[in-house]
Motif scaffolding. Sequence first.
Motif, PDB file in Angstrom:
ATOM      1  N   CYS A  21       0.834  -1.204   0.000  1.00  0.00           N
ATOM      2  CA  CYS A  21       0.000   0.000   0.000  1.00  0.00           C
ATOM      3  C   CYS A  21       0.870   1.256   0.000  1.00  0.00           C
ATOM      4  CB  CYS A  21      -0.926   0.003   1.210  1.00  0.00           C
ATOM      5  SG  CYS A  21      -2.220  -1.266   1.159  1.00  0.00           S
ATOM      6  N   ARG A  22       1.932   1.230   0.774  1.00  0.00           N
ATOM      7  CA  ARG A  22       2.815   2.403   0.827  1.00  0.00           C
ATOM      8  C   ARG A  22       3.514   2.620  -0.517  1.00  0.00           C
ATOM      9  NH1 ARG A  22       3.936   4.736   5.490  1.00  0.00           N
ATOM     10  NH2 ARG A  22       3.715   2.824   6.723  1.00  0.00           N
ATOM     11  N   GLN A  23       3.930   1.532  -1.165  1.00  0.00           N
ATOM     12  CA  GLN A  23       4.572   1.663  -2.473  1.00  0.00           C
ATOM     13  C   GLN A  23       3.614   2.286  -3.488  1.00  0.00           C
ATOM     14  OE1 GLN A  23       7.807   1.055  -3.127  1.00  0.00           O
ATOM     15  NE2 GLN A  23       8.077  -0.360  -4.827  1.00  0.00           N
ATOM     16  N   LEU A  24       2.366   1.843  -3.473  1.00  0.00           N
ATOM     17  CA  LEU A  24       1.383   2.408  -4.389  1.00  0.00           C
ATOM     18  C   LEU A  24       1.077   3.858  -4.039  1.00  0.00           C
ATOM     19  CD1 LEU A  24      -0.479   2.093  -6.783  1.00  0.00           C
ATOM     20  CD2 LEU A  24      -2.148   0.955  -5.294  1.00  0.00           C
ATOM     21  N   LEU A  25       1.046   4.170  -2.749  1.00  0.00           N
ATOM     22  CA  LEU A  25       0.822   5.556  -2.335  1.00  0.00           C
ATOM     23  C   LEU A  25       1.946   6.463  -2.826  1.00  0.00           C
ATOM     24  CD1 LEU A  25      -0.756   7.722  -0.789  1.00  0.00           C
ATOM     25  CD2 LEU A  25       0.450   6.999   1.297  1.00  0.00           C
ATOM     26  N   ILE A  26       3.174   5.973  -2.804  1.00  0.00           N
ATOM     27  CA  ILE A  26       4.302   6.756  -3.327  1.00  0.00           C
ATOM     28  C   ILE A  26       4.038   7.121  -4.780  1.00  0.00           C
ATOM     29  CG2 ILE A  26       6.748   6.674  -3.936  1.00  0.00           C
ATOM     30  CD1 ILE A  26       7.112   4.761  -1.518  1.00  0.00           C
ATOM     31  N   LYS A  27       3.588   6.158  -5.566  1.00  0.00           N
ATOM     32  CA  LYS A  27       3.317   6.429  -6.975  1.00  0.00           C
ATOM     33  C   LYS A  27       2.158   7.408  -7.134  1.00  0.00           C
ATOM     34  CE  LYS A  27       5.187   2.049  -8.661  1.00  0.00           C
ATOM     35  NZ  LYS A  27       5.093   0.997  -9.685  1.00  0.00           N
ATOM     36  N   CYS A  28       1.155   7.290  -6.273  1.00  0.00           N
ATOM     37  CA  CYS A  28       0.031   8.231  -6.317  1.00  0.00           C
ATOM     38  C   CYS A  28       0.494   9.640  -5.957  1.00  0.00           C
ATOM     39  CB  CYS A  28      -1.072   7.779  -5.361  1.00  0.00           C
ATOM     40  SG  CYS A  28      -1.958   6.290  -5.873  1.00  0.00           S
ATOM     41  N   TYR A  29       1.338   9.759  -4.941  1.00  0.00           N
ATOM     42  CA  TYR A  29       1.866  11.079  -4.588  1.00  0.00           C
ATOM     43  C   TYR A  29       2.684  11.669  -5.737  1.00  0.00           C
ATOM     44  CZ  TYR A  29       0.565  11.001   0.406  1.00  0.00           C
ATOM     45  OH  TYR A  29      -0.115  11.020   1.604  1.00  0.00           O
ATOM     46  N   LEU A  30       3.488  10.853  -6.378  1.00  0.00           N
ATOM     47  CA  LEU A  30       4.255  11.346  -7.526  1.00  0.00           C
ATOM     48  C   LEU A  30       3.314  11.826  -8.627  1.00  0.00           C
ATOM     49  CD1 LEU A  30       7.067   8.629  -7.790  1.00  0.00           C
ATOM     50  CD2 LEU A  30       7.371  11.012  -7.092  1.00  0.00           C
ATOM     51  N   ALA A  31       2.264  11.067  -8.886  1.00  0.00           N
ATOM     52  CA  ALA A  31       1.348  11.382  -9.980  1.00  0.00           C
ATOM     53  C   ALA A  31       0.453  12.574  -9.675  1.00  0.00           C
ATOM     54  CB  ALA A  31       0.490  10.157 -10.317  1.00  0.00           C
ATOM     55  N   THR A  32       0.391  12.995  -8.433  1.00  0.00           N
ATOM     56  CA  THR A  32      -0.383  14.184  -8.072  1.00  0.00           C
ATOM     57  C   THR A  32       0.529  15.364  -7.730  1.00  0.00           C
ATOM     58  OG1 THR A  32      -0.579  13.290  -5.811  1.00  0.00           O
ATOM     59  CG2 THR A  32      -2.442  12.950  -7.306  1.00  0.00           C
ATOM     60  N   GLY A  33       1.807  15.213  -7.986  1.00  0.00           N
ATOM     61  CA  GLY A  33       2.739  16.312  -7.765  1.00  0.00           C
ATOM     62  C   GLY A  33       3.114  16.550  -6.320  1.00  0.00           C
ATOM     63  N   ARG A  34       2.806  15.614  -5.463  1.00  0.00           N
ATOM     64  CA  ARG A  34       3.134  15.756  -4.024  1.00  0.00           C
ATOM     65  C   ARG A  34       4.463  15.053  -3.763  1.00  0.00           C
ATOM     66  NH1 ARG A  34      -2.748  14.156  -1.582  1.00  0.00           N
ATOM     67  NH2 ARG A  34      -1.680  14.423   0.428  1.00  0.00           N
ATOM     68  N   PHE A  35       5.505  15.651  -4.291  1.00  0.00           N
ATOM     69  CA  PHE A  35       6.804  14.980  -4.358  1.00  0.00           C
ATOM     70  C   PHE A  35       7.459  14.822  -2.986  1.00  0.00           C
ATOM     71  CE2 PHE A  35       6.601  17.355  -8.558  1.00  0.00           C
ATOM     72  CZ  PHE A  35       6.047  16.288  -9.238  1.00  0.00           C
ATOM     73  N   ALA A  36       7.314  15.810  -2.120  1.00  0.00           N
ATOM     74  CA  ALA A  36       7.906  15.706  -0.783  1.00  0.00           C
ATOM     75  C   ALA A  36       7.249  14.589   0.011  1.00  0.00           C
ATOM     76  CB  ALA A  36       7.781  17.034  -0.046  1.00  0.00           C
ATOM     77  N   GLU A  37       5.936  14.432  -0.155  1.00  0.00           N
ATOM     78  CA  GLU A  37       5.232  13.365   0.546  1.00  0.00           C
ATOM     79  C   GLU A  37       5.617  11.997  -0.011  1.00  0.00           C
ATOM     80  OE1 GLU A  37       0.913  14.757   1.627  1.00  0.00           O
ATOM     81  OE2 GLU A  37       1.658  15.993  -0.030  1.00  0.00           O
TER      82      GLU A  37
END
Length: 673
Positions: A231-247
Amino acid sequence: MKNNIKNKLSKGFLILMGAAFLSSCTDDFLKPDPLSFYEPETTFTTESGLKSVLAMCDRHLRLYWTNYEANNIRVPIGTEYLFSDVAIYGKTDNVGGAYGTWATRLTPTSGIANGDDNQIKYFWDQHYSGIKYANTILSYIDAVEGLGEEKKNEYKGRAYFHRAYRYLALVFQFGDVPLVTKILEGPKRNYKSTKKEAILEMITQDMEKAVEWVPEQAQTEYIGMVNKGACRQLLIKCYLATGRFAEAEAQADILINQSGYSLMQETFGTFNDGGEPETWKITDNVIWDLHRPENKLIAANKEVIMGMPNNTADSHTDFLTMRIFGPMWSDNGYLLSPDGKAGAVNYARNHANYDKSLDFLRAFGRGIATVSGATDFQQHGMWVVNGVEDTQDLRHNHEVGNWVRMEDLKYNNPESEYYGKNLQLYDDQGKILCTNLIRDWFDFPHYKIFLDDATAEANQGANQFNGATTGSNANWYLYRLAETYLLRAEAKLYQGKDATSDVNEVRRRAKCSQFYTSVNIGDIANERARELYLEEWRAMELKRISYCLALSGKPDEWGNTYSKDNWDKQAGTDATGGSYWYQRLTRYSVYNQNPDGITSGPNTLYFTLDKRNVYWPIPNDAITANNKAQLAQNYGYDGYDANIQMWDNWEDAVADEDITCLLYTSDAADERS
């Protein structure tokens, strides 16, 4: 030992659902589903029923890699590579073959119907099938009696993962698509497309909950079940895809430093000798061990975040990696010895000409190269760091046996005077000895595509070693920690930080001789290609990276910058413009060029790519079946209309589904009265 996914599968549990039009034409929708006779009020109000649905979600993940629909020369994951910078369609000697002519071949009505050269329609259907399963859990979980809030949230979190996994793929394969979050009591034919930005926002919120609710792997019920790390790995990709790079960087920090995972640095698990060690000797090394199916899901493997079990008779799906991804080196007359004889023959062990020291059939399999690695970039260019092709890199090292060069094979035809000598591409006079350079002559990552073929191994007369057939082990990775390092490198780069150390950490484990002193997005994308071949969804990830570059404003390796307003709304086959995905494929691969090695078929330009192909067309049957509203078609394809209305936030799309649910409920009440 934990149970496998197969132990959680039960009998039928599906009903006809409102999303059915998305995966079939109208006529098919009208046909009764044989599983629909199970009453949802009975099946889905028990925990055992929901476990069955969840296990089906888990099992279906591996079908993206292994499903071949009764045709053993293709698998879905191959499509992701044919639309990437590291592979091309190999069957160029087929009469009438399209040869990767995506610029003209792909339309909403043709060219996407699961042929040898792509399985685009399969992805569309499978995505919405997986979403349907996930929505089933989310729709019924609160009605299950006896489950505490914490347990219900576990189910919800895993369902969110499965739904988000499919939607992340959908928005980068197909763009703006219908958002389906409910199980309806009847067909809904007035869906509108939802903008990808809105879908990404929804699945990011869902995955934040999933990371909170889903337990770690050690607390899961069976291997292959969604866990907190996944779940955390997928969340990382979601954050990248929404421009939330620091998160994204912060979540990667947790996964790398605080979650109990670590890169495997030394040999471990069971050593597999590679089929026929007298022909091809494997020197035991960590990369070889890491990619043996028997080692992928064991407790000693600290790198696996989530794997996909595929190793028992009643849950096995064939994965014919050696057949599909290996070169066609044998028995077609295209590889000749300098004296004009057939050079390499796939002799069975009971054949009079069999020689154990020349048994390349068992060592490498009998490939047909549906997916070919015959590009200079895949063979050499992507392995270059600091101007040096790093052959010490264990992933590109033929001395330990991980990488195979064509000249490592030997002539095994006793009729040739070159018997036992290494293969040659040219004779002493410079004449080429191979008539199809795309299908028959390319080096390959043996450590990735070699899978023991149990069926052929049991048959002394077998001359078709293909990969993981029935009885074979084909366990595969969904996520592992090496990718997390590269995702963190991306997150740092988009923020203007130095990402070098994360890329070098992956290279250090591979025992490379060359390391970066600085990295750009091209270096990170190249390292993904080296490390994650046949694991990542290569085309989809390049499109995600394309979008992230547009969001960040950072340049690519050539200094190009991209706009989030038009990176995916351009057309044409010229060299300028388009997306980062388009630039990589036209610069690093053979697209929009005339590749060498095609000797049959019309003398035209093969392997053509249009900028619009960054998205696949929305299948026309999905559009026509949704006959009460208009779905959006992608830019550049027939049916595109910039004025078609779409939901620009996910809440409105969900509210529209809620209205439909109320109408069905009201109609049902009227019928009862």
